[in-house]
Design an enzyme around this catalytic site. Structure first.
Site, PDB file in Angstrom:
ATOM      1  N   ASP A  69      66.162  45.762  41.957  1.00  0.00           N
ATOM      2  CA  ASP A  69      67.705  44.555  41.436  1.00  0.00           C
ATOM      3  C   ASP A  69      68.519  44.402  42.671  1.00  0.00           C
ATOM      4  OD1 ASP A  69      70.043  43.161  40.147  1.00  0.00           O
ATOM      5  OD2 ASP A  69      71.227  45.410  41.459  1.00  0.00           O
ATOM      6  N   THR A 102      70.787  37.924  41.021  1.00  0.00           N
ATOM      7  CA  THR A 102      70.767  38.116  41.823  1.00  0.00           C
ATOM      8  C   THR A 102      69.914  38.495  43.180  1.00  0.00           C
ATOM      9  OG1 THR A 102      70.478  40.672  41.678  1.00  0.00           O
ATOM     10  CG2 THR A 102      72.915  40.261  41.160  1.00  0.00           C
ATOM     11  N   THR A 103      68.505  38.918  42.654  1.00  0.00           N
ATOM     12  CA  THR A 103      67.531  38.842  44.036  1.00  0.00           C
ATOM     13  C   THR A 103      67.478  37.124  44.008  1.00  0.00           C
ATOM     14  OG1 THR A 103      66.322  40.006  42.424  1.00  0.00           O
ATOM     15  CG2 THR A 103      65.468  39.389  44.325  1.00  0.00           C
ATOM     16  N   ASP A 400      72.623  43.955  33.595  1.00  0.00           N
ATOM     17  CA  ASP A 400      71.810  42.630  34.126  1.00  0.00           C
ATOM     18  C   ASP A 400      71.861  42.120  32.283  1.00  0.00           C
ATOM     19  OD1 ASP A 400      72.240  43.584  36.306  1.00  0.00           O
ATOM     20  OD2 ASP A 400      70.039  42.824  36.675  1.00  0.00           O
TER      21      ASP A 400
HETATM   22  P1  ADP Z   1      67.040  38.073  39.724  1.00  0.00           P
HETATM   23  O1  ADP Z   1      67.345  39.500  40.497  1.00  0.00           O
HETATM   24  O2  ADP Z   1      67.091  37.091  40.339  1.00  0.00           O
HETATM   25  O3  ADP Z   1      67.445  37.983  38.070  1.00  0.00           O
HETATM   26  P2  ADP Z   1      63.809  39.135  38.749  1.00  0.00           P
HETATM   27  O4  ADP Z   1      63.528  39.645  39.573  1.00  0.00           O
HETATM   28  O5  ADP Z   1      64.789  39.181  37.729  1.00  0.00           O
HETATM   29  O6  ADP Z   1      65.101  38.067  40.030  1.00  0.00           O
HETATM   30  O7  ADP Z   1      62.959  37.741  38.652  1.00  0.00           O
HETATM   31  C1  ADP Z   1      63.759  36.716  38.310  1.00  0.00           C
HETATM   32  C2  ADP Z   1      62.977  35.576  37.702  1.00  0.00           C
HETATM   33  O8  ADP Z   1      61.697  35.602  36.841  1.00  0.00           O
HETATM   34  C3  ADP Z   1      63.389  34.397  37.561  1.00  0.00           C
HETATM   35  O9  ADP Z   1      63.517  32.862  37.763  1.00  0.00           O
HETATM   36  C4  ADP Z   1      62.956  33.880  35.808  1.00  0.00           C
HETATM   37  O10 ADP Z   1      62.873  32.780  35.403  1.00  0.00           O
HETATM   38  C5  ADP Z   1      61.580  34.353  36.375  1.00  0.00           C
HETATM   39  N1  ADP Z   1      60.829  35.395  35.158  1.00  0.00           N
HETATM   40  C6  ADP Z   1      61.292  36.669  34.351  1.00  0.00           C
HETATM   41  N2  ADP Z   1      60.189  37.144  33.426  1.00  0.00           N
HETATM   42  C7  ADP Z   1      59.321  35.742  33.335  1.00  0.00           C
HETATM   43  C8  ADP Z   1      58.162  35.345  33.194  1.00  0.00           C
HETATM   44  N3  ADP Z   1      57.782  36.252  31.964  1.00  0.00           N
HETATM   45  N4  ADP Z   1      57.087  34.412  33.336  1.00  0.00           N
HETATM   46  C9  ADP Z   1      57.459  33.333  34.493  1.00  0.00           C
HETATM   47  N5  ADP Z   1      58.289  33.650  34.903  1.00  0.00           N
HETATM   48  C10 ADP Z   1      59.673  34.848  34.430  1.00  0.00           C
END
Ligand code: ADP
Length: 536
Positions: A69, A102-103, A400
């Site tokens: 996170d 948040t990332t 989240d």
């Molecule tokens: P954050 O903390 O910003 O939510 P994450 O590490 O959760 O960061 O990553 C979120 C990103 O990953 C988003 O842009 C989301 O669209 C993308 N994402 C999540 N699952 C998938 C998937 N199965 N395939 C492609 N992209 C994905």
């Protein structure tokens, strides 16, 4: 450093003689800021997306946190640099407002700053860059709204909510048990949601973690669970049709407000005192009993004497309940929090179908659950996991996912993930850049390039070729006009995020764009760093 005024009343900054301040100015300051911010952003870049890597953070006492996170990583990192601290606040702002993304927000801010650096090198004034970014951000947000899909859901059919929560959880350590956790989160949010007013009161959802068991044992308890046990081991472990006195007064004799000394000189005096104390306890227990209560919940402790009396009088009790839990119990059981024994009346008691004590394996840990309460609104997600680190990370991931579900209840609009949203916005923004005749067009185009960094990071983290993947997906979006094509991080053989079920709430993405732009604008407008008291 002090502030003085000249004869015309104009402010003058006086730096003390011989005191050389550490001071950076102009372009030097900008470059230093950008470097600091980029360093922080690059730390998070590898954590973005479903295949993003996790970080292990060791604190001063040797305690470890394993997390994916963004907000948690930055908070635990203890950054010293003041600009880097702004990025920590940026991810916290996204966390406070939206809870997810948040990332992404920090990675986007890092990419924007990288683009800004190139423009500064080409001689563009920071203010023009900042203005260009602002314009581009507006274009991106407007475009994103046109690409978003609104969906309908009901309490009986929340499939879309579950799928979006699964996207959020999919990029976390907990992705082993994705669907189950997403369903628990959606169920929790819908249990407390007011669907007419489209509002979710997070106060009513409590997340309680307990080490042990498996992540699959994580469950939603429609009621309240507290990390306490009955005050006496011989009290009944399961109570039915319970009437609950919720007390904020202690089971102990009143204490004088000022310090005093008491000299007990003889056995008789001691006995008198003991009897007096017993009378207090007996009176208190009698008052609780008289109200009809079959369980006493106290915010305070009580000593062994009172505890024994409670047992003798067949009145189970729980002590040292925290303030928040007291409120949750009061809401769920429809009871009043009572500050004095004398105020206790039958109407003020809460009721619950069952109150039971849970015990776990061979550990001494116990918990108490209040179920079948008249006001089922308050619910608790009971998180289990093999060890403390997993439990903590699951709690953060659940936070989240709960935020995602809440945001969708408020506004049921989604955009497509996997960088699809960023790519379509990037295309729209670079189109718009061509229509600007002034120098801001460079900044607007740079914003589009920065948006491309998100799909590139997703691709890189999934082991794909970042530039090649971006180029292919972008070309496919232009060719087909489908804005739901993104990076196939899960290697499922399709770039269609609609088919893969990768959704993000619109509000989260809009907030990411806005917050990152605001922060970058702010950093670009700083051209002087005066560190008070620092010598060169
Ligand atoms: P954050 O903390 O910003 O939510 P994450 O590490 O959760 O960061 O990553 C979120 C990103 O990953 C988003 O842009 C989301 O669209 C993308 N994402 C999540 N699952 C998938 C998937 N199965 N395939 C492609 N992209 C994905």
């Amino acid at each position: 450093m002090s502030l003085a005024f000249d004869e015309n009343g104009r402010p003058v900054l006086i730096l003390r003689e011989q005191e050389k301040k550490a001071r950076l100015r102009g372009i030097e300051a900008h470059k230093a800021h950008i470097l600091a911010a980029k360093t922080v952003a690059s730390t998070l870049r590898s954590s973005l997306g479903p295949k993003g890597l996790d970080k292990i953070i060791v604190d001063g006492d040797g305690g470890v946190t394993v997390t994916n996170d963004g907000a948690t990583i930055l908070q635990e990192m203890q950054v010293e640099n003041e600009i880097a601290k702004l990025l920590v606040q940026l991810s916290k702002a996204q966390d406070d407002e939206i809870g997810d993304g948040t990332t992404g927000v920090v990675v986007l801010a890092g990419a924007l700053l990288q683009q800004a650096e190139l423009l500064l090198d080409r001689g563009l004034h920071p203010i023009r860059i900042a203005d260009g970014f602002e314009t581009a951000c507006d274009i991106a947000v407007e475009h994103l709204k046109t690409q978003a899909d609104t969906f309908e859901f009901t309490a009986e059919d929340p499939e879309q909510l579950v799928k979006t929560c699964m996207t959020s959880l999919g990029s976390k350590i907990v992705n082993r048990d994705l669907r189950h956790l997403a369903e628990v989160c959606v169920d929790a949010v819908l249990s407390v949601a007011d669907l007419e007013r489209r509002d979710v009161d997070f106060e009513l959802i409590k997340v309680v973690g307990k080490e042990g068991g498996a992540m699959e044992d994580t469950q939603l308890i429609k009621g309240v669970i507290i990390d306490k046990q009955f005050s006496h081991p011989q009290m009944d472990k399961e109570l039915k049709d319970v009437k609950i006195a919720i007390l904020t007064c202690p089971f102990e004799p009143p204490k004088p407000k000022t310090k005093h000394k008491l000299n007990v000189k003889s056995k008789e005096e001691f006995e008198k005192l003991y009897k007096q104390e017993q009378a207090y306890f007996t009176e208190m227990v009698a008052q609780v009993k008289a109200s009809g209560a079959t369980l006493a919940c106290s915010q305070w402790g009580f000593d062994d004497e009172a505890n024994h009396l409670l047992l003798q009088n067949d009145l189970p009790a729980i002590r040292w309940i925290g303030g928040v839990e007291m409120e949750l119990i009061a809401i769920a059981t429809n009871g009043n929090i009572v500050p004095r024994f004398s105020d206790l009346t039958p109407e003020k008691l809460g009721t619950a179908g069952t109150v039971r004590e849970l015990s776990f394996g061979t550990t001494k840990d116990k918990m108490i659950v209040f179920e079948d309460c008249p006001n089922q609104k308050a619910v608790t997600i009971f998180v289990r996991g093999g060890n403390q680190m997993i439990v903590k990370e699951t709690e953060r991931s659940i936070h989240d996912a709960l935020c995602v579900a809440r945001n969708l209840v408020r506004e049921s609009t989604i955009i497509y993930g996997g960088g699809a949203a960023e790519i379509t916005c990037s295309l729209a923004v670079s189109d718009a850049a061509d229509k600007h005749s002034n120098v801001e067009q460079y900044a607007i185009r740079a914003f589009a390039n920065a948006l491309d960094d998100i799909p590139m990071a997703l691709a890189a983290n999934s082991g794909l070729d970042p530039v090649g993947t971006l180029a292919a997906v972008k070309a496919a979006q232009v060719e087909t006009g489908n804005s739901f094509l993104g990076v196939d991080c899960a290697l499922k053989g399709t770039n269609d995020m609609k088919a893969q079920g990768v959704f993000d709430p619109l509000s989260s993405k809009v907030q990411q764009f806005r917050l990152a732009t605001q922060m970058v604008k702010m950093i670009l407008k700083l051209d002087d760093v005066i560190v008070s008291g620092a010598y060169q």
